[in-house]
Scaffold this active site. Structure first.
Site, short mmCIF file in Angstrom:
data_model
loop_
_atom_site.label_atom_id
_atom_site.label_comp_id
_atom_site.label_asym_id
_atom_site.label_seq_id
_atom_site.Cartn_x
_atom_site.Cartn_y
_atom_site.Cartn_z
CG HIS A 79 -1.75 -1.16 1.45
ND1 HIS A 79 -2.88 -1.45 0.69
CD2 HIS A 79 -1.67 -2.16 2.36
CE1 HIS A 79 -3.44 -2.56 1.12
NE2 HIS A 79 -2.73 -3.02 2.15
O1 RIB Z 1 -5.34 -0.10 4.52
C1 RIB Z 1 -3.94 -0.07 4.34
C2 RIB Z 1 -3.31 0.96 5.21
O2 RIB Z 1 -3.56 0.65 6.57
C3 RIB Z 1 -1.78 0.99 5.08
O3 RIB Z 1 -1.33 2.30 5.32
C4 RIB Z 1 -1.32 0.09 6.18
O4 RIB Z 1 -0.01 0.41 6.67
C5 RIB Z 1 -2.33 0.38 7.25
O5 RIB Z 1 -1.91 1.54 7.94
#
Ligand code: RIB
Ligand code: CA
Length: 312
Positions: free
Chosen positions: A242
């Site tokens: 992500h």
């Molecule tokens: O949904 C994904 C996000 O939530 C990313 O930033 C992961 O690190 C968590 O913080």
């Protein structure tokens, strides 16, 4: 071209850690500071983990600040089920020796935006938006000084990952997200719609391990741990990386495509709190307020990420 000045606001988290490494390995960005926020794990751990990552990159010079330890108006929801008890589970890591800065992260964000020339600071939130929203509330004058907010959060076609409707970062502090999306600063959104297309498959993980460097080994071992949740839940062949999408956008924006649309945050829905109501088809008549990335060249993303991590 001079390096882009950024503040990374983060809740490490294995994917946050990879994003920080990518930023520290890339001359296109200058990390003015890293601000920790409660999210994946409580604040003491996110502040610890951010310093561990800086030391792993050989960057004890980076200033790390602790920020808000809870959302603006609700209890903290964490994600140990994904990231493990420490937030960086996988490899065994020593405690950091570099110090935490005395200044609160919110004060650092405000002071930096007031001190630097208008339009020269990019905020890169990759966790819940509590620190950013608190800074905007406490110092509304800084909003117009922000060059761009490039954040990881939200979802439209991919729907939610922590509830059926909401992505984790927005879900943890929807009131903060509402403030940020309504503030008027330019926003670029890296949602699950793109991050779920950058999966760390086996060969991609092995490319990190094959580097023979400590950072490469760490990224591989973090991925080995982090991917079990998504592989089991989605049946995917790797974990979505992500947060590095935010940094990759700054370095190589042509890897991504998307639309300038209206995005509102649901803060009251019985089943939809934290949902990003992204008007992808332009049916609401509401004014566009964010560039919402919809697609990404995954091979190009991993080419960039692998080449840069190998530099550390
Ligand atoms: O949904 C994904 C996000 O939530 C990313 O930033 C992961 O690190 C968590 O913080
Ligand atoms: Ca994160």
């Amino acid at each position: 071209m001079s390096a882009r000045k950024i503040i990374i606001d983060t809740d490490p988290g294995q994917d946050d850690a990879v994003a920080i490494l990518l930023a520290l390995a890339s001359p296109e960005v200058e990390v003015l500071g890293i601000t920790a926020v409660a999210g994946n794990v409580p604040l003491p751990l996110t502040a610890r983990n951010a310093r561990i990552v800086c030391e792993l990159a050989g960057r004890r010079d980076i200033r790390v600040f602790a920020g808000c330890d809870a959302p603006m108006s609700r209890g903290l929801v964490t994600a140990e089920h994904v990231h493990g008890k420490t937030g960086l589970d996988g490899p065994q890591l020593p405690d950091p020796t570099m110090p935490l800065q005395d200044t609160h992260a919110v004060d650092f964000i405000i002071d930096t935006l007031r001190a630097e020339a208008p339009g020269t600071i990019t905020l890169c939130p990759i966790g819940p938006l509590t620190n950013i929203a608190t800074a905007f509330r406490r110092a509304p004058d800084i909003v117009e000084r922000v060059q761009e907010i490039v954040l990881m959060g939200g979802a439209y076609f991919e729907v939610g990952n922590i509830t059926p409707a909401a992505e984790f970062n927005i879900y943890v502090d929807p009131e903060a997200a509402e403030i940020v999306f309504g503030a008027g600063a330019p926003i670029t959104v890296m949602s699950l719609d793109v991050t779920h297309k950058v999966l760390v498959t086996g060969p991609r993980t092995e490319a990190f391990r094959a580097m023979g460097t400590e950072p490469g080994r760490m990224v591989a071992e973090w991925t080995d741990f982090f991917e079990r949740f998504d592989k089991e839940k989605y049946g995917s062949d790797g974990a979505p990386l992500h947060d590095p999408c935010v940094i990759a956008w700054l370095i190589e924006p042509t890897l991504f495509s998307g639309r300038q649309i209206n995005v509102e945050i649901e803060t009251k829905g019985t089943f939809t709190q934290g949902m990003t109501v992204a008007d992808w088809w332009g049916v609401s008549g509401r004014a566009p307020n964010a560039f919402f990335a919809g697609d990404v060249d995954a091979d190009g993303f991993f080419r960039l990420l692998t080449e840069r991590i190998a530099r550390l």
